[in-house]
Write a protein that holds these residues in place. Structure first.
Motif, PDB file in Angstrom:
ATOM      1  N   THR A 248       0.855  -1.186   0.000  1.00  0.00           N
ATOM      2  CA  THR A 248       0.000   0.000   0.000  1.00  0.00           C
ATOM      3  C   THR A 248       0.889   1.233   0.000  1.00  0.00           C
ATOM      4  O   THR A 248       1.912   1.282   0.683  1.00  0.00           O
ATOM      5  CB  THR A 248      -0.947   0.041   1.205  1.00  0.00           C
ATOM      6  OG1 THR A 248      -0.188   0.125   2.414  1.00  0.00           O
ATOM      7  CG2 THR A 248      -1.821  -1.204   1.242  1.00  0.00           C
TER       8      THR A 248
ATOM      9  N   HIS B 153       7.354   7.273  -3.375  1.00  0.00           N
ATOM     10  CA  HIS B 153       6.918   6.062  -2.681  1.00  0.00           C
ATOM     11  C   HIS B 153       6.660   4.889  -3.632  1.00  0.00           C
ATOM     12  O   HIS B 153       7.015   3.746  -3.311  1.00  0.00           O
ATOM     13  CB  HIS B 153       5.696   6.359  -1.832  1.00  0.00           C
ATOM     14  CG  HIS B 153       5.911   7.456  -0.831  1.00  0.00           C
ATOM     15  ND1 HIS B 153       7.141   7.731  -0.290  1.00  0.00           N
ATOM     16  CD2 HIS B 153       5.042   8.360  -0.280  1.00  0.00           C
ATOM     17  CE1 HIS B 153       7.042   8.749   0.555  1.00  0.00           C
ATOM     18  NE2 HIS B 153       5.777   9.140   0.567  1.00  0.00           N
TER      19      HIS B 153
ATOM     20  N   GLY C  62      -2.973   4.188   1.634  1.00  0.00           N
ATOM     21  CA  GLY C  62      -2.510   3.350   2.728  1.00  0.00           C
ATOM     22  C   GLY C  62      -2.208   4.168   3.964  1.00  0.00           C
ATOM     23  O   GLY C  62      -2.211   5.401   3.928  1.00  0.00           O
TER      24      GLY C  62
ATOM     25  N   THR D 254       0.579   4.565   5.683  1.00  0.00           N
ATOM     26  CA  THR D 254       1.875   5.237   5.743  1.00  0.00           C
ATOM     27  C   THR D 254       2.453   5.296   4.341  1.00  0.00           C
ATOM     28  O   THR D 254       1.803   4.888   3.373  1.00  0.00           O
ATOM     29  CB  THR D 254       2.825   4.517   6.726  1.00  0.00           C
ATOM     30  OG1 THR D 254       3.982   5.320   6.957  1.00  0.00           O
ATOM     31  CG2 THR D 254       3.238   3.155   6.198  1.00  0.00           C
TER      32      THR D 254
ATOM     33  N   CYS E   9       4.897   3.699   2.643  1.00  0.00           N
ATOM     34  CA  CYS E   9       5.006   2.392   1.990  1.00  0.00           C
ATOM     35  C   CYS E   9       4.775   1.298   3.024  1.00  0.00           C
ATOM     36  O   CYS E   9       5.428   1.294   4.068  1.00  0.00           O
ATOM     37  CB  CYS E   9       6.394   2.188   1.371  1.00  0.00           C
ATOM     38  SG  CYS E   9       6.938   3.467   0.235  1.00  0.00           S
ATOM     39  N   THR E  10       3.873   0.381   2.724  1.00  0.00           N
ATOM     40  CA  THR E  10       3.668  -0.781   3.582  1.00  0.00           C
ATOM     41  C   THR E  10       3.752  -2.037   2.718  1.00  0.00           C
ATOM     42  O   THR E  10       3.009  -2.177   1.746  1.00  0.00           O
ATOM     43  CB  THR E  10       2.304  -0.738   4.284  1.00  0.00           C
ATOM     44  OG1 THR E  10       2.196   0.479   5.041  1.00  0.00           O
ATOM     45  CG2 THR E  10       2.137  -1.924   5.223  1.00  0.00           C
TER      46      THR E  10
ATOM     47  N   THR F 187       5.159  -8.030   7.879  1.00  0.00           N
ATOM     48  CA  THR F 187       4.851  -6.718   7.315  1.00  0.00           C
ATOM     49  C   THR F 187       5.978  -5.750   7.629  1.00  0.00           C
ATOM     50  O   THR F 187       6.565  -5.786   8.721  1.00  0.00           O
ATOM     51  CB  THR F 187       3.535  -6.172   7.904  1.00  0.00           C
ATOM     52  OG1 THR F 187       2.471  -7.083   7.598  1.00  0.00           O
ATOM     53  CG2 THR F 187       3.199  -4.793   7.359  1.00  0.00           C
TER      54      THR F 187
ATOM     55  N   GLU G  82       6.550  -1.539   7.490  1.00  0.00           N
ATOM     56  CA  GLU G  82       6.043  -0.180   7.266  1.00  0.00           C
ATOM     57  C   GLU G  82       7.244   0.757   7.205  1.00  0.00           C
ATOM     58  O   GLU G  82       8.143   0.669   8.047  1.00  0.00           O
ATOM     59  CB  GLU G  82       5.145   0.263   8.420  1.00  0.00           C
ATOM     60  CG  GLU G  82       3.929  -0.599   8.658  1.00  0.00           C
ATOM     61  CD  GLU G  82       3.174  -0.153   9.908  1.00  0.00           C
ATOM     62  OE1 GLU G  82       3.576   0.873  10.516  1.00  0.00           O
ATOM     63  OE2 GLU G  82       2.207  -0.835  10.287  1.00  0.00           O
ATOM     64  N   CYS G  83       7.261   1.647   6.241  1.00  0.00           N
ATOM     65  CA  CYS G  83       8.367   2.607   6.210  1.00  0.00           C
ATOM     66  C   CYS G  83       7.897   3.958   5.702  1.00  0.00           C
ATOM     67  O   CYS G  83       6.984   4.069   4.887  1.00  0.00           O
ATOM     68  CB  CYS G  83       9.541   2.092   5.372  1.00  0.00           C
ATOM     69  SG  CYS G  83       9.196   1.816   3.646  1.00  0.00           S
ATOM     70  N   SER G  84       8.517   4.991   6.241  1.00  0.00           N
ATOM     71  CA  SER G  84       8.269   6.365   5.835  1.00  0.00           C
ATOM     72  C   SER G  84       9.559   7.134   6.042  1.00  0.00           C
ATOM     73  O   SER G  84      10.574   6.569   6.452  1.00  0.00           O
ATOM     74  CB  SER G  84       7.142   6.984   6.666  1.00  0.00           C
ATOM     75  OG  SER G  84       7.580   7.194   7.994  1.00  0.00           O
TER      76      SER G  84
ATOM     77  N   GLU H  57       0.102  -9.522   9.870  1.00  0.00           N
ATOM     78  CA  GLU H  57      -0.401  -8.307   9.233  1.00  0.00           C
ATOM     79  C   GLU H  57      -1.012  -7.313  10.208  1.00  0.00           C
ATOM     80  O   GLU H  57      -1.423  -6.227   9.809  1.00  0.00           O
ATOM     81  CB  GLU H  57      -1.446  -8.676   8.167  1.00  0.00           C
ATOM     82  CG  GLU H  57      -0.924  -9.534   7.045  1.00  0.00           C
ATOM     83  CD  GLU H  57      -1.965  -9.783   5.958  1.00  0.00           C
ATOM     84  OE1 GLU H  57      -2.908  -8.967   5.851  1.00  0.00           O
ATOM     85  OE2 GLU H  57      -1.839 -10.777   5.220  1.00  0.00           O
TER      86      GLU H  57
ATOM     87  N   PRO I 210      -1.058  -4.404  12.566  1.00  0.00           N
ATOM     88  CA  PRO I 210      -0.148  -3.312  12.923  1.00  0.00           C
ATOM     89  C   PRO I 210       0.048  -3.142  14.430  1.00  0.00           C
ATOM     90  O   PRO I 210       0.969  -2.444  14.862  1.00  0.00           O
ATOM     91  CB  PRO I 210      -0.813  -2.076  12.313  1.00  0.00           C
ATOM     92  CG  PRO I 210      -2.233  -2.451  12.100  1.00  0.00           C
ATOM     93  CD  PRO I 210      -2.253  -3.926  11.843  1.00  0.00           C
TER      94      PRO I 210
END
Length: 444
Positions: free
Chosen positions: A205, A274, A321, A323, A325-326, A333, A335-337, A347, A349
């Motif tokens: 996402t 992204h 999504g 954030t 990039c997920t 999983t 998650e990054c920003s 999955e 969070p």
């Protein structure tokens, strides 16, 4: 004064660039595909000689970038061009102030920069609709290019830029700097995905903005020191508005990003970052998805999100999504920003972080580069005669994702995309392929 080279040589280069841009309006390839090759070193220079650069477009982004180039003592910025005289003057002043010498001069037009054989590389920091023409001209003139993202306004433009860079074998860096910066958050995430740390990727996402809208800003009086026709370039003629082209030097990102005549909306503005990380993590820098599925029943005037891309291996990528990039895999999983990166099993969070997922690479795992900066990678790539981390081809493929997304929303029906031929196939193909290019207004 910047010396004037053979005008015949420049006219030939500029004519090819302008012809390439005009050809895009007919939805045909501007240049034949050239085989890949390494970028060559600066013309007539050794590894330790000073490179001379010029800036095309000096707004907020160029103001942020130029200091990074001047951090390298082997670089000199000798020219700045902008359609707003005040911005070109300010850019020149800042360079000279930093160097404590009169090394940089204002030039009347970006074409004068292309014409000057003393200039080894250019920084293209114009609005998006003005990336293609100077980038293609610079490449065909043998100059290295650092071009801001998103690379292009249309898919056809992006292909023409990538082909020009490849044909000329120059070093071309697209300014999607998340591959190099932000504490390597995105590098670590992409590395973990590449190395199967969360299993097979099922879904990605991407939390970015909306599609562009038609420009409806009111007419205003244009200041005498702004070349408004020059700012519009290929875009349709319309009256001046300072929201598009700010008056004087400014410290904000102008609103041209929101309008389809000049850009591809917030979707592409941050999507060029992204979606780029998603493509990189998937190893798809020279390819892309095969199916575009817009959400059903979405009115054309509503907030647009939820479009899905399907890759050949059935990985799904979704516009929208929680954030930046997920990555959701069969086992975990990530998650990054720009401000954080975390990973966990499953999955949910709310799950506890699992630091092992993001541990440094081991053994024969894929190790992605850790650049000191995106600019430093570009300059080092020139000197080493290699490709940088985000080439014209890579930038084109990422921009294509953003453009496919907008086309999908515009048509509102599932579409089949061939990432090899870069054409739509099947139902709605004719309508969709017509949107891979745009009419080009004749301009100076």
């Amino acid at each position: 004064m910047l010396h004037d080279p053979s005008r015949r040589a420049f006219v030939r280069t500029a004519a090819v660039s302008a012809a390439a841009l005009a050809t895009l309006g007919r939805a045909t390839p501007a240049l034949a595909r050239a085989p890949r090759g390494q970028a060559r070193a600066p013309r007539g220079q050794g590894a330790n000689d000073r490179m001379q650069l010029a800036i095309i477009g000096f707004g907020k982004r160029a103001n942020e970038l130029h200091g990074g180039f001047l951090d390298d003592d082997g670089i000199e910025i000798i020219a700045v061009a902008d359609v707003a005289a005040a911005r070109a003057i300010e850019g020149t002043r800042l360079v000279n102030e930093r160097r404590k010498a009169q090394v940089c001069r204002v030039v009347a037009s970006w074409r004068d920069i292309i014409a000057n054989p003393a200039i080894d590389a250019v920084i293209v920091a114009t609005p998006d609709h003005w990336h293609a023409e100077p980038a293609i001209a610079a490449a065909l003139a043998g100059k290295h290019v650092y071009c801001e993202k998103p690379l292009s306004l249309t898919i056809a433009e992006g292909r023409a830029i990538a082909d020009a860079a490849r044909k000329s074998q120059i070093c071309f860096q697209t300014g999607s700097q998340q591959r190099s910066e932000f504490d390597y958050n995105f590098v670590r995430a992409a590395e973990a995905v590449r190395n199967g740390r969360i299993g097979k990727i099922k879904r990605i996402t991407i939390g970015v903005g909306e599609s562009p809208v038609a420009c409806d800003l009111p007419a205003e009086s244009c200041p005498a020191d702004i070349d408004w026709d020059g700012w519009l370039g290929q875009a349709p003629m319309r009256p001046f508005n300072h929201e598009l082209c700010p008056i004087g030097m400014h410290g904000h990102y102008p609103k041209w990003r929101n309008y389809r005549e000049y850009a591809n909306g917030g979707l592409a503005d941050m999507g060029a970052h992204h979606f780029d990380i998603a493509q990189w993590a998937l190893g798809m820098d020279e390819s892309g998805p095969v199916t575009i599925i817009p959400p059903t029943g979405t009115p054309t005037n509503s907030v647009k999100s939820g479009l899905r891309f399907i890759y050949a291996n059935q990985t799904e990528m979704i516009h929208g999504g929680p954030t930046d990039c997920t990555f959701i895999g069969s086992e975990g999983t990530i998650e990054c920003s720009r401000g954080h990166v975390r990973a966990y099993l499953g999955e949910d969070p709310k799950a506890v972080d699992d630091p092992k997922i993001l541990e440094p690479v081991r053994g024969n795992e894929v190790a992605l580069p850790r650049n000191s900066s995106h600019i430093a990678d570009f300059l080092r790539a020139i000197r080493e005669g290699r490709s940088p981390i985000c080439t014209a081809e890579t930038g084109h493929r990422t921009a294509t994702i953003c453009q496919l997304c907008n086309i999908g929303y515009d048509i509102g029906q599932p579409l089949n995309w061939d990432p090899v031929t870069e054409r739509f196939t099947g139902a709605q193909a004719a309508q969709a392929n017509a949107l891979t290019t745009r009419a080009v207004r004749k301009h100076a």
